[in-house]
Design a protein around this motif. Sequence first.
Motif, mmCIF file in Angstrom:
data_model
loop_
_atom_site.group_PDB
_atom_site.id
_atom_site.type_symbol
_atom_site.label_atom_id
_atom_site.label_comp_id
_atom_site.label_asym_id
_atom_site.label_seq_id
_atom_site.Cartn_x
_atom_site.Cartn_y
_atom_site.Cartn_z
ATOM 1 N N VAL A 143 -55.394 21.951 8.896
ATOM 2 C CA VAL A 143 -54.315 22.213 8.387
ATOM 3 C C VAL A 143 -53.068 22.970 9.123
ATOM 4 O O VAL A 143 -53.861 24.343 8.822
ATOM 5 C CB VAL A 143 -54.385 22.157 6.978
ATOM 6 N N PRO A 144 -52.591 22.577 9.139
ATOM 7 C CA PRO A 144 -51.146 24.205 9.800
ATOM 8 C C PRO A 144 -51.423 24.678 8.325
ATOM 9 O O PRO A 144 -49.611 23.875 7.458
ATOM 10 C CB PRO A 144 -50.551 23.604 10.412
ATOM 11 N N GLY A 145 -50.558 25.919 8.639
ATOM 12 C CA GLY A 145 -49.377 26.575 7.504
ATOM 13 C C GLY A 145 -48.274 25.993 7.585
ATOM 14 O O GLY A 145 -47.543 25.360 8.461
ATOM 15 N N GLY B 168 -45.630 28.530 7.716
ATOM 16 C CA GLY B 168 -45.049 29.867 8.615
ATOM 17 C C GLY B 168 -43.935 29.752 7.910
ATOM 18 O O GLY B 168 -43.786 30.075 7.149
ATOM 19 N N ARG B 169 -43.070 31.004 9.648
ATOM 20 C CA ARG B 169 -42.049 31.113 9.537
ATOM 21 C C ARG B 169 -40.444 29.942 8.549
ATOM 22 O O ARG B 169 -39.507 30.247 8.563
ATOM 23 C CB ARG B 169 -41.995 31.758 10.770
ATOM 24 N N PHE B 170 -41.769 29.069 9.630
ATOM 25 C CA PHE B 170 -40.652 27.692 9.242
ATOM 26 C C PHE B 170 -39.908 27.602 7.989
ATOM 27 O O PHE B 170 -39.474 26.760 7.028
ATOM 28 C CB PHE B 170 -41.184 26.542 9.651
ATOM 29 N N ALA B 171 -41.690 27.439 6.606
ATOM 30 C CA ALA B 171 -41.586 27.271 5.322
ATOM 31 C C ALA B 171 -40.472 28.730 5.022
ATOM 32 O O ALA B 171 -39.635 29.040 3.816
ATOM 33 C CB ALA B 171 -41.971 27.545 4.956
ATOM 34 N N VAL C 206 -62.843 21.326 6.400
ATOM 35 C CA VAL C 206 -61.131 21.723 6.338
ATOM 36 C C VAL C 206 -60.770 22.988 6.621
ATOM 37 O O VAL C 206 -61.048 23.532 6.307
ATOM 38 C CB VAL C 206 -60.317 20.601 5.171
ATOM 39 N N VAL C 207 -60.274 22.999 7.889
ATOM 40 C CA VAL C 207 -59.407 24.658 7.648
ATOM 41 C C VAL C 207 -58.062 24.653 8.202
ATOM 42 O O VAL C 207 -57.689 24.031 8.477
ATOM 43 C CB VAL C 207 -59.558 24.905 9.230
ATOM 44 N N LYS C 208 -57.483 25.169 7.070
ATOM 45 C CA LYS C 208 -56.206 25.488 7.130
ATOM 46 C C LYS C 208 -56.035 26.868 8.319
ATOM 47 O O LYS C 208 -56.439 27.783 7.313
ATOM 48 C CB LYS C 208 -55.973 25.938 5.208
ATOM 49 N N LEU C 209 -54.801 26.530 9.184
ATOM 50 C CA LEU C 209 -54.812 27.734 10.015
ATOM 51 C C LEU C 209 -53.484 28.325 9.542
ATOM 52 O O LEU C 209 -52.487 28.112 9.369
ATOM 53 C CB LEU C 209 -54.601 27.201 11.078
ATOM 54 N N GLY C 210 -53.360 29.411 8.359
ATOM 55 C CA GLY C 210 -52.133 30.174 7.554
ATOM 56 C C GLY C 210 -51.022 30.521 8.456
ATOM 57 O O GLY C 210 -51.184 31.254 10.340
ATOM 58 N N LEU D 195 -42.569 19.322 5.860
ATOM 59 C CA LEU D 195 -42.221 19.146 7.127
ATOM 60 C C LEU D 195 -42.107 20.230 7.830
ATOM 61 O O LEU D 195 -42.634 20.410 9.717
ATOM 62 C CB LEU D 195 -40.699 18.877 7.272
ATOM 63 N N ALA D 196 -42.390 21.444 7.063
ATOM 64 C CA ALA D 196 -42.693 22.906 8.099
ATOM 65 C C ALA D 196 -43.643 22.949 8.739
ATOM 66 O O ALA D 196 -44.553 23.785 9.625
ATOM 67 C CB ALA D 196 -42.362 24.599 7.301
ATOM 68 N N MET D 197 -45.092 22.274 7.962
ATOM 69 C CA MET D 197 -46.422 22.556 8.528
ATOM 70 C C MET D 197 -46.917 21.543 9.241
ATOM 71 O O MET D 197 -47.318 21.773 10.480
ATOM 72 C CB MET D 197 -46.882 22.069 7.046
ATOM 73 N N ASP D 198 -46.102 20.234 9.343
ATOM 74 C CA ASP D 198 -45.357 19.564 10.881
ATOM 75 C C ASP D 198 -44.945 20.509 11.936
ATOM 76 O O ASP D 198 -45.905 20.357 12.933
ATOM 77 C CB ASP D 198 -44.563 18.156 10.644
ATOM 78 N N GLN D 199 -44.344 20.924 11.530
ATOM 79 C CA GLN D 199 -43.819 21.693 12.671
ATOM 80 C C GLN D 199 -44.821 22.870 13.355
ATOM 81 O O GLN D 199 -44.610 23.157 14.569
ATOM 82 C CB GLN D 199 -42.565 22.519 12.516
ATOM 83 N N LEU D 200 -45.466 23.636 11.835
ATOM 84 C CA LEU D 200 -46.696 24.327 13.112
ATOM 85 C C LEU D 200 -47.233 24.096 13.293
ATOM 86 O O LEU D 200 -48.450 24.207 14.517
ATOM 87 C CB LEU D 200 -46.792 25.386 11.619
ATOM 88 N N GLY D 201 -47.704 22.452 12.384
ATOM 89 C CA GLY D 201 -48.866 21.897 13.430
ATOM 90 C C GLY D 201 -48.246 21.460 14.955
ATOM 91 O O GLY D 201 -49.272 21.632 15.752
ATOM 92 N N HIS D 202 -47.202 21.088 15.200
ATOM 93 C CA HIS D 202 -47.131 21.213 16.970
ATOM 94 C C HIS D 202 -46.994 22.169 17.660
ATOM 95 O O HIS D 202 -47.795 22.073 18.532
ATOM 96 C CB HIS D 202 -45.712 20.642 16.781
ATOM 97 N N VAL D 203 -47.407 23.483 16.866
ATOM 98 C CA VAL D 203 -47.295 24.643 17.667
ATOM 99 C C VAL D 203 -48.341 24.933 18.362
ATOM 100 O O VAL D 203 -49.073 24.752 19.500
ATOM 101 C CB VAL D 203 -46.843 25.751 16.756
ATOM 102 N N ILE D 204 -49.509 24.229 17.235
ATOM 103 C CA ILE D 204 -51.390 24.280 18.008
ATOM 104 C C ILE D 204 -51.725 23.167 18.314
ATOM 105 O O ILE D 204 -51.807 23.688 19.110
ATOM 106 C CB ILE D 204 -52.008 24.408 15.792
#
Length: 212
Positions: free
Chosen positions: A35-37, A39-42, A5-9, A65-74
């Motif tokens: 796993v997305p962090g 970030g600015r959304f949080a 598992v890789v958390k991308l901060g 839910l902010a992690m979901d948002q950065l996930g879509h960026v990734i």
Amino acid sequence: MKRAVVKLGGSTANEAVLAEWIAALAGSALPLVIVPGGGRFADEIRNAQKDMGFSDKAAHAMAILAMDQLGHVILDRDDRLVPAQSMQNIERALRGGKIPVWLPSFLAIPAPDIRASWDITSDALAAWLAGKLGADALLLVKQTAAFSSGDDVASLTVRGIVDAGFAAMLPADVDLYLAGPRDAATAVALLASGKLPGTAIYRSGTPARKTG
């Protein structure tokens, strides 16, 4: 083959190194889950909580839910990356040779073993997922180089490099690695050869295994 598992901060989101990390992870020969962090959304949720006064329970759900948002960026950056909300989604993606990006809100918000607290951030959630998946290793990609092989989880927690809930979430049999901006340059070759980049972090009584 071993999996990770890789958390991308989220701290990498505004940095040029984000593209390097995504390219490296997308080219991995090692089965892994990103796993997305938050970030600015949080960060926006932290600020909104101060202004609006909503509870930590609400903030916890919103931060996930902010992690979901950065996930879509990734996900937007490479076609090998696919969204995954459930364990079944993750397993299906791995079997298909894809790299799943975990969108945690579906599993993590209702999970009874995840406290609704700012002590639980994407670090702890990545550790939780590693345990649920039976992963061999967890890599935390951070926008800092302020760690070394002499660190352990306790010292990282004291310095705020991992969150306060991380230690309790990290399974004893999961090897822990940290990587910073200086590791991005070598990550492509290492991941393509089935190895994790970064620094192995000492686990009390459990010497780290090598990946690959």
